[in-house]
Design a protein around this motif. Sequence first.
Motif, PDB file in Angstrom:
ATOM      1  N   ASN A 145     -24.690 -97.197  19.997  1.00  0.00           N
ATOM      2  CA  ASN A 145     -25.768 -97.454  21.107  1.00  0.00           C
ATOM      3  C   ASN A 145     -27.002 -96.276  20.913  1.00  0.00           C
ATOM      4  OD1 ASN A 145     -24.597 -99.930  21.855  1.00  0.00           O
ATOM      5  ND2 ASN A 145     -22.766 -98.778  23.266  1.00  0.00           N
ATOM      6  N   LYS A 148     -29.181 -97.343  18.318  1.00  0.00           N
ATOM      7  CA  LYS A 148     -29.974 -98.612  18.604  1.00  0.00           C
ATOM      8  C   LYS A 148     -30.906 -98.223  19.566  1.00  0.00           C
ATOM      9  CE  LYS A 148     -26.078-101.982  17.968  1.00  0.00           C
ATOM     10  NZ  LYS A 148     -25.113-102.809  18.690  1.00  0.00           N
ATOM     11  N   SER A 149     -30.659 -97.492  20.671  1.00  0.00           N
ATOM     12  CA  SER A 149     -31.701 -97.185  21.539  1.00  0.00           C
ATOM     13  C   SER A 149     -32.874 -96.112  20.857  1.00  0.00           C
ATOM     14  CB  SER A 149     -31.051 -96.276  22.539  1.00  0.00           C
ATOM     15  OG  SER A 149     -31.196 -94.887  22.331  1.00  0.00           O
TER      16      SER A 149
END
Length: 159
Positions: A145, A148-149
């Motif tokens: 995550n 992805k950010s």
Amino acid sequence: MITDKITLEKLLQRMYWIETEMEQLGTWEARIEMMEDNVAALEVLSHDSDKHGNIVQKWLIIGDITVPETAPSGLPKHIFDFEGMTSNEMFERILKYEILAKNAYEDIKNANLDVITELFPNENDQTEFMQDIEQLIKDEEKHANICKSKIGGFAKIML
């Protein structure tokens, strides 16, 4: 599903190497290329990789499995070359390995219970091992995550 002790031992050795060598080298190489850009995210990945390596090493020792000093078979010696890449491209490449690690830990979690028992005969060890593997899975999800950010927009690789 992992159905034999040797397969589980080899996967634990590979994960130790990935956590202690490959991911560490990757985050350091990315840090060199990015300099100050996104350093906080890279530090989280790097520090967690250190912790993960120590956790896997603990289980190698408890299971009386050799702690690898060189890359186990099936793993490349060097995987990251970030020269000339943007931050997004670097995080996209790192994301692939975070997903690989998460999937490997899920394979370990789903191993045949007889294999876990054979490797760790002590019931308390079995329980603690599974708790550690669950934590590693959660951490790898967190890492994916983070990547992805930092990639922003559409990520090509999904969990």
